[in-house]
Design a protein around this motif. Structure first.
Motif, PDB file in Angstrom:
ATOM      1  N   ALA A  21       0.852  -1.203   0.000  1.00  0.00           N
ATOM      2  CA  ALA A  21       0.000   0.000   0.000  1.00  0.00           C
ATOM      3  C   ALA A  21       0.885   1.249   0.000  1.00  0.00           C
ATOM      4  CB  ALA A  21      -0.902  -0.018   1.224  1.00  0.00           C
ATOM      5  N   SER A  22       1.951   1.199   0.775  1.00  0.00           N
ATOM      6  CA  SER A  22       2.843   2.355   0.853  1.00  0.00           C
ATOM      7  C   SER A  22       3.472   2.630  -0.509  1.00  0.00           C
ATOM      8  CB  SER A  22       3.929   2.085   1.907  1.00  0.00           C
ATOM      9  OG  SER A  22       4.953   3.012   1.752  1.00  0.00           O
ATOM     10  N   ALA A  23       3.958   1.561  -1.153  1.00  0.00           N
ATOM     11  CA  ALA A  23       4.637   1.739  -2.440  1.00  0.00           C
ATOM     12  C   ALA A  23       3.682   2.326  -3.482  1.00  0.00           C
ATOM     13  CB  ALA A  23       5.189   0.395  -2.923  1.00  0.00           C
ATOM     14  N   ALA A  24       2.424   1.825  -3.504  1.00  0.00           N
ATOM     15  CA  ALA A  24       1.451   2.332  -4.487  1.00  0.00           C
ATOM     16  C   ALA A  24       1.155   3.809  -4.222  1.00  0.00           C
ATOM     17  CB  ALA A  24       0.170   1.495  -4.422  1.00  0.00           C
ATOM     18  N   LEU A  25       0.989   4.138  -2.945  1.00  0.00           N
ATOM     19  CA  LEU A  25       0.670   5.531  -2.595  1.00  0.00           C
ATOM     20  C   LEU A  25       1.823   6.471  -2.962  1.00  0.00           C
ATOM     21  CD1 LEU A  25      -1.567   7.099  -1.304  1.00  0.00           C
ATOM     22  CD2 LEU A  25      -0.591   6.649   0.951  1.00  0.00           C
ATOM     23  N   LEU A  26       3.051   6.036  -2.678  1.00  0.00           N
ATOM     24  CA  LEU A  26       4.200   6.915  -2.956  1.00  0.00           C
ATOM     25  C   LEU A  26       4.386   7.117  -4.468  1.00  0.00           C
ATOM     26  CD1 LEU A  26       6.758   5.822  -0.198  1.00  0.00           C
ATOM     27  CD2 LEU A  26       5.251   7.813  -0.222  1.00  0.00           C
ATOM     28  N   LEU A  27       4.026   6.091  -5.252  1.00  0.00           N
ATOM     29  CA  LEU A  27       4.112   6.260  -6.716  1.00  0.00           C
ATOM     30  C   LEU A  27       3.113   7.333  -7.184  1.00  0.00           C
ATOM     31  CD1 LEU A  27       5.162   5.454  -9.499  1.00  0.00           C
ATOM     32  CD2 LEU A  27       3.518   3.580  -9.518  1.00  0.00           C
ATOM     33  N   LEU A  46      12.918  10.153  -9.312  1.00  0.00           N
ATOM     34  CA  LEU A  46      11.929   9.984  -8.241  1.00  0.00           C
ATOM     35  C   LEU A  46      10.851   8.992  -8.692  1.00  0.00           C
ATOM     36  CD1 LEU A  46      10.955  10.998  -5.416  1.00  0.00           C
ATOM     37  CD2 LEU A  46       9.517  12.623  -6.631  1.00  0.00           C
ATOM     38  N   VAL A  47      10.370   9.181  -9.932  1.00  0.00           N
ATOM     39  CA  VAL A  47       9.322   8.288 -10.434  1.00  0.00           C
ATOM     40  C   VAL A  47       9.879   6.865 -10.623  1.00  0.00           C
ATOM     41  CG1 VAL A  47       7.814   7.818 -12.422  1.00  0.00           C
ATOM     42  CG2 VAL A  47       7.978  10.147 -11.496  1.00  0.00           C
ATOM     43  N   ILE A  48      11.102   6.770 -11.191  1.00  0.00           N
ATOM     44  CA  ILE A  48      11.702   5.427 -11.391  1.00  0.00           C
ATOM     45  C   ILE A  48      11.839   4.717 -10.043  1.00  0.00           C
ATOM     46  CG2 ILE A  48      13.852   4.231 -12.032  1.00  0.00           C
ATOM     47  CD1 ILE A  48      14.168   6.201 -14.316  1.00  0.00           C
ATOM     48  N   ASN A  56      10.065   0.478  -6.453  1.00  0.00           N
ATOM     49  CA  ASN A  56       9.576   0.157  -5.119  1.00  0.00           C
ATOM     50  C   ASN A  56       8.334  -0.732  -5.208  1.00  0.00           C
ATOM     51  OD1 ASN A  56       9.555   0.380  -2.360  1.00  0.00           O
ATOM     52  ND2 ASN A  56       8.579   2.396  -2.312  1.00  0.00           N
ATOM     53  N   VAL A  57       7.427  -0.386  -6.145  1.00  0.00           N
ATOM     54  CA  VAL A  57       6.220  -1.194  -6.337  1.00  0.00           C
ATOM     55  C   VAL A  57       6.615  -2.605  -6.811  1.00  0.00           C
ATOM     56  CG1 VAL A  57       4.139  -1.446  -7.761  1.00  0.00           C
ATOM     57  CG2 VAL A  57       4.755   0.808  -6.850  1.00  0.00           C
TER      58      VAL A  57
END
Ligand code: HEM
Length: 447
Positions: A263-269, A309-311, A316-317
């Protein structure tokens, strides 16, 4: 009416405060660069060469890995944040005095604390005493900084409203304090319970995320919101979207401590894309960038860190599902620490630090270009090859991986060289007075 005499006294107080702050920021920047070069990057390169030789991340002592990370996050970027934070106090119109004593005490405590922590991690020498001591010194230094900022910092407007960029920087400062308190608790625990000077793995990763997403990333967003429209000529940021992105990033960070990694990885993306949109970093500029004293490629290098940042967030996802041996996590962390954080510090730092450290001009804009090129090429090599090698997708990647570290070492050496050469030359106005040729112009350096 203010008399001429009191006006003159106020001016000379202001000049004295400016000079004191310039000395202090120079000390923080110089020690930060030394931490970046030797305990940070040199140890990082050494670690990567070792890992590549053994062809597994598990071959290396966790204490050595963590010593490298600590030197980079706290020693390098942390020193820069403290130095620039103290320097900014003179730019707040709320005071004529500069907290020089607190500033120098903070520098001594901070520098000693970081040095002891690195020594304890690498040499394991009296680490049960040195690790907690180092954390106490770091926290004490930060408390001095925090108190100075609260006393001398900007007063809220009558409506009490803070500008968005200030809110982000203030949030980053509070998270920094929190990270140092958590760090102190953790090293006391480790000193009491463990046989090695290394934090437990999962907790270590959580602390890194707190430092990266709680401190470094919002501080960069905050300064970007303030400076990108001025230096890069970008459209003014969308404050509501930026605040929303910051709020969501805090949620994404908080749930890391519940180990809700996916959930964290999806949110940060999502947050990364929202910030790109809010700051308008990938949109055309609305006015010309200010290129005085820097290389003409400056506007491009302002934008590239956001690609990293996006990469980093995409990796992370992917890591949540696919990572088996630390290669995808490592690539994601590297994309954000080297590509985003170091990429932004290199580009904004070479634009602003010469002026902060005594009204100087950058020694060599060409060296600036080379340092940035090497940094991004090294980062691209590392981020591509690390998952391939560590996760066993392509064995030959192990052979090329060490070269990525050497390219990055070259990048940080060029950056350090350019900043130190800048600091060693006289201030720009003295050089003009002495009719020496200068590279670039001094105009609008501090605008
Ligand atoms: C410039 C050259 C650099 C090299 C060669 C390098 C190398 C390494 C290596 C080999 C690791 C071990 C984990 C892995 O293999 O992924 C690592 C971890 C790490 N690096 Fe770097 N790094 C560099 C730059 C940086 C920078 C600029 C930062 C921060 C601003 C940074 C922060 C970290 C952190 C936080 C860790 C995790 C440490 C831990 O597990 O506690 N590194 N690095």
């Amino acid at each position: 009416m203010i008399s001429h005499a009191s006006q003159r006294a106020a001016n000379s107080d202001r000049i004295a405060a400016e000079k004191q702050s310039q000395w202090l920021v120079t000390a923080f920047i110089a020690s930060g660069i030394i931490f970046m070069l030797l305990p940070g990057t040199f140890l990082g390169v050494w670690n990567l060469i070792d890992i590549s030789r053994e062809q597994t991340l598990g071959s290396l002592s966790s204490a050595w890995l963590q010593a490298h990370g600590q030197a980079q996050l706290f020693g390098w970027v942390g020193s820069f944040i403290l130095g620039i934070g103290f320097y900014s106090l003179t730019k707040m119109q709320s005071t004529l005095t500069f907290p020089a004593r607190s500033g120098w005490a903070a520098w001594v405590l901070w520098t000693l604390g970081i040095t002891l922590r690195w020594t304890a991690g690498v040499a394991a020498w009296h680490w049960k005493i040195l690790m907690p001591l180092s954390a106490v010194l770091e926290l004490a230094a930060f408390v001095l900084f925090y108190r100075s900022v609260r006393r001398h910092g900007p007063k809220s407007s009558a409506a009490g409203a803070k500008e968005t960029w200030m809110l982000l920087v203030a949030g980053g400062t509070i998270a920094f304090l929190l990270a140092l308190i958590v760090n102190l608790g953790a090293v006391i625990f480790v000193a009491a319970r463990s046989d090695t000077p290394a934090l437990p793995h999962v907790f270590d990763q959580q602390l890194i995320l707190l430092m990266v997403w709680g401190v470094l990333v919002p501080t960069i967003w905050g300064f970007n919101a303030r400076w990108l429209p001025i230096f890069g000529g970008l459209k003014k940021p969308d404050s509501n979207h930026l605040r929303c992105a910051y709020g969501l990033s805090i949620v994404g960070l908080a749930i890391v401590f519940l180990q809700w990694w996916a959930a964290s990885a999806a949110l940060l993306l999502f947050v990364a894309f929202l910030v790109v949109e809010a700051l308008h970093v990938w949109e055309p500029a609305v006015q010309p960038a200010k290129l005085q004293g820097v290389h003409a490629s400056f506007p491009y290098f302002l934008r590239i860190p956001y690609v990293w940042l996006v990469i980093s967030c995409v990796l992370n996802v992917m890591a949540v599902r696919l990572d088996q041996s630390g290669g995808i996590w490592g690539a994601s962390r590297h994309a954000i620490t080297v590509g985003f954080v170091a990429g932004m510090v290199f580009v904004i730092g070479q634009r602003l630090l010469p002026a902060f450290c005594g009204m100087r001009t950058l020694w060599s804009p060409k060296l600036m270009l080379w340092s940035l090129l090497a940094l991004h090429v090294g980062c691209a090599l590392r981020v591509t090859l690390e998952p391939l090698a560590y996760e066993g997708y392509w064995r030959f990647a192990w052979r090329i991986l060490p070269y990525s570290a050497l390219v990055e070492l070259a990048a940080v050496t060029l950056f350090a060289w350019n900043i130190f050469a800048t600091l060693l030359q006289p201030p720009a106005h003295l050089r003009v007075a002495a009719s020496q040729p200068i590279r670039g112009t001094t105009a609008s350096l501090t605008q």
